[in-house]
Design an enzyme around this catalytic site. Structure first.
Site, mmCIF file in Angstrom:
data_model
loop_
_atom_site.group_PDB
_atom_site.id
_atom_site.type_symbol
_atom_site.label_atom_id
_atom_site.label_comp_id
_atom_site.label_asym_id
_atom_site.label_seq_id
_atom_site.Cartn_x
_atom_site.Cartn_y
_atom_site.Cartn_z
ATOM 1 N N LYS A 160 18.006 -25.180 2.696
ATOM 2 C CA LYS A 160 19.464 -25.019 2.572
ATOM 3 C C LYS A 160 20.077 -26.296 2.008
ATOM 4 O O LYS A 160 19.768 -27.394 2.462
ATOM 5 C CB LYS A 160 20.077 -24.686 3.943
ATOM 6 C CG LYS A 160 19.698 -23.282 4.431
ATOM 7 C CD LYS A 160 20.446 -22.900 5.675
ATOM 8 C CE LYS A 160 19.937 -21.590 6.230
ATOM 9 N NZ LYS A 160 20.757 -20.427 5.962
ATOM 10 N N HIS A 220 13.588 -23.649 13.301
ATOM 11 C CA HIS A 220 14.812 -24.096 12.627
ATOM 12 C C HIS A 220 15.544 -25.210 13.395
ATOM 13 O O HIS A 220 15.914 -26.230 12.824
ATOM 14 C CB HIS A 220 15.786 -22.935 12.423
ATOM 15 C CG HIS A 220 15.190 -21.761 11.701
ATOM 16 N ND1 HIS A 220 14.286 -21.901 10.679
ATOM 17 C CD2 HIS A 220 15.372 -20.429 11.859
ATOM 18 C CE1 HIS A 220 13.957 -20.696 10.227
ATOM 19 N NE2 HIS A 220 14.586 -19.791 10.931
ATOM 20 N N LEU A 240 -4.442 -3.654 3.178
ATOM 21 C CA LEU A 240 -4.909 -4.982 3.573
ATOM 22 C C LEU A 240 -6.066 -4.931 4.573
ATOM 23 O O LEU A 240 -6.807 -5.885 4.732
ATOM 24 C CB LEU A 240 -3.755 -5.807 4.148
ATOM 25 C CG LEU A 240 -2.608 -6.052 3.167
ATOM 26 C CD1 LEU A 240 -1.483 -6.814 3.826
ATOM 27 C CD2 LEU A 240 -3.098 -6.804 1.933
ATOM 28 N N ARG A 258 0.818 -1.213 0.000
ATOM 29 C CA ARG A 258 0.000 0.000 0.000
ATOM 30 C C ARG A 258 0.851 1.263 0.000
ATOM 31 O O ARG A 258 0.345 2.345 -0.239
ATOM 32 C CB ARG A 258 -0.957 0.001 1.179
ATOM 33 C CG ARG A 258 -0.268 0.211 2.488
ATOM 34 C CD ARG A 258 -1.188 0.510 3.618
ATOM 35 N NE ARG A 258 -0.344 0.550 4.809
ATOM 36 C CZ ARG A 258 -0.775 0.554 6.017
ATOM 37 N NH1 ARG A 258 -2.053 0.518 6.258
ATOM 38 N NH2 ARG A 258 0.046 0.607 7.037
ATOM 39 N N HIS A 282 12.946 -21.739 6.226
ATOM 40 C CA HIS A 282 13.952 -21.661 5.145
ATOM 41 C C HIS A 282 15.160 -22.570 5.410
ATOM 42 O O HIS A 282 15.907 -22.886 4.496
ATOM 43 C CB HIS A 282 14.353 -20.209 4.865
ATOM 44 C CG HIS A 282 15.303 -19.619 5.860
ATOM 45 N ND1 HIS A 282 14.879 -19.104 7.058
ATOM 46 C CD2 HIS A 282 16.645 -19.455 5.838
ATOM 47 C CE1 HIS A 282 15.924 -18.651 7.723
ATOM 48 N NE2 HIS A 282 17.016 -18.851 7.002
ATOM 49 N N GLU A 330 24.786 -16.587 15.382
ATOM 50 C CA GLU A 330 24.772 -15.426 14.478
ATOM 51 C C GLU A 330 25.645 -14.316 15.037
ATOM 52 O O GLU A 330 25.693 -14.122 16.256
ATOM 53 C CB GLU A 330 23.350 -14.899 14.334
ATOM 54 C CG GLU A 330 22.387 -15.860 13.704
ATOM 55 C CD GLU A 330 21.039 -15.195 13.486
ATOM 56 O OE1 GLU A 330 20.853 -14.566 12.442
ATOM 57 O OE2 GLU A 330 20.188 -15.299 14.380
HETATM 58 C C1 BG6 Z 1 15.130 -16.192 10.682
HETATM 59 C C2 BG6 Z 1 15.088 -15.480 12.012
HETATM 60 O O1 BG6 Z 1 14.121 -17.156 10.609
HETATM 61 O O2 BG6 Z 1 16.398 -16.826 10.533
HETATM 62 C C3 BG6 Z 1 16.209 -14.473 12.108
HETATM 63 O O3 BG6 Z 1 13.836 -14.820 12.144
HETATM 64 C C4 BG6 Z 1 17.542 -15.120 11.843
HETATM 65 O O4 BG6 Z 1 16.217 -13.853 13.379
HETATM 66 C C5 BG6 Z 1 17.495 -15.934 10.541
HETATM 67 O O5 BG6 Z 1 18.516 -14.105 11.742
HETATM 68 C C6 BG6 Z 1 18.762 -16.751 10.379
HETATM 69 O O6 BG6 Z 1 18.772 -17.319 9.092
HETATM 70 P P1 BG6 Z 1 20.145 -17.621 8.328
HETATM 71 O O7 BG6 Z 1 19.722 -18.315 7.095
HETATM 72 O O8 BG6 Z 1 20.794 -16.298 8.093
HETATM 73 O O9 BG6 Z 1 20.959 -18.462 9.254
#
Ligand code: BG6
Length: 507
Positions: free
Chosen positions: A199, A257, A112, A69, A195, A233
């Protein structure tokens, strides 16, 4: 018979050679992207679609309808893509392919919250033929209203829907979303993204476990002493302070994850690679996780929060001083847990899970520590657990490393730890496909195996909830750790109680 064999063989060869071409003339698709100017669209979704376009992997007749929007028209959206999307593409193509990609883009301005705006969307996408994919890269609170509006407009029939994480905040809110979405879309059309499942190295883990007979006999309690799974991270909350402060590491990383990785490491061999075969085996692991009792939480779970520290030579602020974060926040940015699986294969084997922001290094890896020899003829070195260890590094560099003991050259019989290495980049010398690209292509091609079934999600929430509830009840602050370190000391103590340590503490 011979003729048929020859004909099928030639056809196979033809399909193989012309696969790309065939994909391009195949049925079209309309990919409707809600949250079209959001962070995820900018960093992951649009760059991945572009990459797939450059690789000739998108059907020619595919269109992408961005819904947002904040911008007034397609021209403004294309301009936004020029400035915000192109620099996130890893393997930038040339101007011609970028311009070609832009031809796929449609733009629909929809607020939305205003159901009447959806009529505009209907007018634009209804005439388009082929598969319809709705991708909800929005706040989860919008999932249900969007699905209802799509249904009212008659747009949901036979369509696929992609739901981004976080799907809910706890079991109840995730059930509410799943119930409401399930009234409109059948489960086989619902793609819940995690996601990590997209990988490449995670798929390699499946190849390693089920493509080789070598590891299977050892992959069990008799031979495995402990397993560590780490997603560390260096990044902080990156402008997502608002979201993160209401979420925390347990919901953001462990519930999805880390538990997904755990279920792939621990699952029984599936009877095939078909969607349900894989998902069923993962689900069995999630259902076999030993429930956590409130009285055990302080012994098996560590929560931490980073304060100011030095990372790669730069001083970074404390979590509570990040934009969007409350200065008195008790949200955890680090979690370490001991998990057990109640089945014959894994009973008694501790799985140590760990994740955190602003840690010393960006690394995701799985470490399988095998038991020591039952009797050493070489002194104490050979009696250490973990002398035989398999390290599966998922990122940043992908490798599989098998540690063994070998004799040092020269006089005497002194053993030393050595390793056999398989570095995937060096071996294959081929660009890896990004997780999002693989998963988006899977949605377009109707492949569900790498998406999370509702039952898996429920089982994961069920296991995680008592931890959340107990932390909430206790109301104690997370342990502090300096940014740029490996988290609170209690995370090391957790492993020390089991006579082991995290991999980086080994040397
Ligand atoms: C996301 C989280 O699902 O995964 C993030 O919300 C995180 O906080 C990210 O940084 C990490 O993904 P990757 O692929 O960079 O390890």
């Amino acid at each position: 018979m011979g003729l048929r064999f020859l004909r099928n063989g030639l056809l196979g060869l033809y399909l193989q050679r012309h696969h790309q071409h065939i994909m391009q003339v195949d049925t079209g698709f309309t990919f409707i992207l809600f949250g079209g100017t959001g962070d995820l669209a900018m960093r992951k979704i649009l760059p991945s679609l572009y990459q797939a376009h450059c690789g000739g992997l998108l059907p020619t007749a595919g269109r992408i309808a961005a819904v947002a929007r904040g911008l007034s028209n397609r021209e403004a959206y294309v301009q936004w893509m020029h400035t915000h999307v192109r620099n996130h593409v890893k393997l930038a193509g040339d101007d011609a392919s970028w311009n070609d990609f832009l031809k796929r883009i449609l733009f629909v301005r929809v607020d939305l919250g205003r159901p009447e705006d959806y009529a505009l969307l209907r007018d634009i996408i209804s005439p388009l033929s082929g598969i319809r994919v709705f991708y909800l890269a929005t706040r989860p609170s919008l999932f249900v209203p969007i699905c209802r509006a799509l249904s009212t407009m008659g747009l949901s029939n036979d369509a696929r829907i992609v739901l981004e994480k976080p799907l809910g905040y706890d079991l109840q809110s995730s059930n509410t979303i799943n119930d409401a979405v399930g009234e409109i879309f059948v489960e086989s059309h619902i793609y819940r993204i995690d996601h990590y499942l997209g990988k490449e190295p995670v798929q390699n883990l499946l190849a390693l476990r089920f493509g080789n007979a070598l590891f299977e006999p050892l992959w069990r309690r008799e031979w495995v002493e402990s397993i560590q799974i780490t997603i560390a991270e260096e990044l902080g909350v990156e402008g997502r302070g608002d979201f993160y402060d209401n979420t925390g590491a347990l919901r953001d990383m462990v519930q999805n994850h880390l538990l997904q990785l755990l279920s792939i490491v621990a699952m029984e061999p599936p009877h095939s690679m078909h969607t349900n075969a894989l998902r069923d085996e993962k689900l069995r692991v999630l259902r076999a996780l030993k429930p956590i009792k409130p009285c055990d939480i302080s012994r098996i779970a560590v929560r931490g929060q980073y304060h100011m520290g030095v990372l790669n030579g730069i001083t970074v602020p404390a979590y509570v001083n990040e934009r969007g974060v409350s200065t008195s926040s008790m949200t955890e940015t680090f979690v370490a847990l001991k998990v057990e699986i109640e089945n014959w294969r894994w009973a008694g084997v501790p799985f140590f899970l760990r994740t955190g922001k602003r840690l010393a290094n960006r690394v995701a890896e799985i470490v399988v520590n095998f038991r020591a020899v039952p009797h050493s003829v070489f002194g104490s070195m050979a009696l250490r657990n973990g002398s035989n260890r398999l390290v599966i590094r998922l990122q940043p560099n992908e490798f599989i490393r098998l540690y063994c003991l070998a004799k040092q050259p020269g006089e005497g019989m002194n053993l030393q730890s050595v390793h056999l290495d398989l570095a995937f980049d060096e071996f294959f010398q081929k660009d890896r496909m990004e997780a999002y690209q693989r998963l988006l292509l899977d949605v377009i091609n109707g492949r569900l195996a790498l998406f999370v079934h509702r039952d898996e999600q429920e089982a994961a929430w069920q296991w995680v909830e008592p931890i959340l509830a107990e932390w909430n009840r206790l109301g104690t602050a997370p342990r502090r750790y300096a940014a740029g370190t490996w988290g609170p000391a209690a995370a090391s103590a957790l492993l020390a109680r089991h006579g082991t340590c995290w991999l980086e503490e080994e040397n």
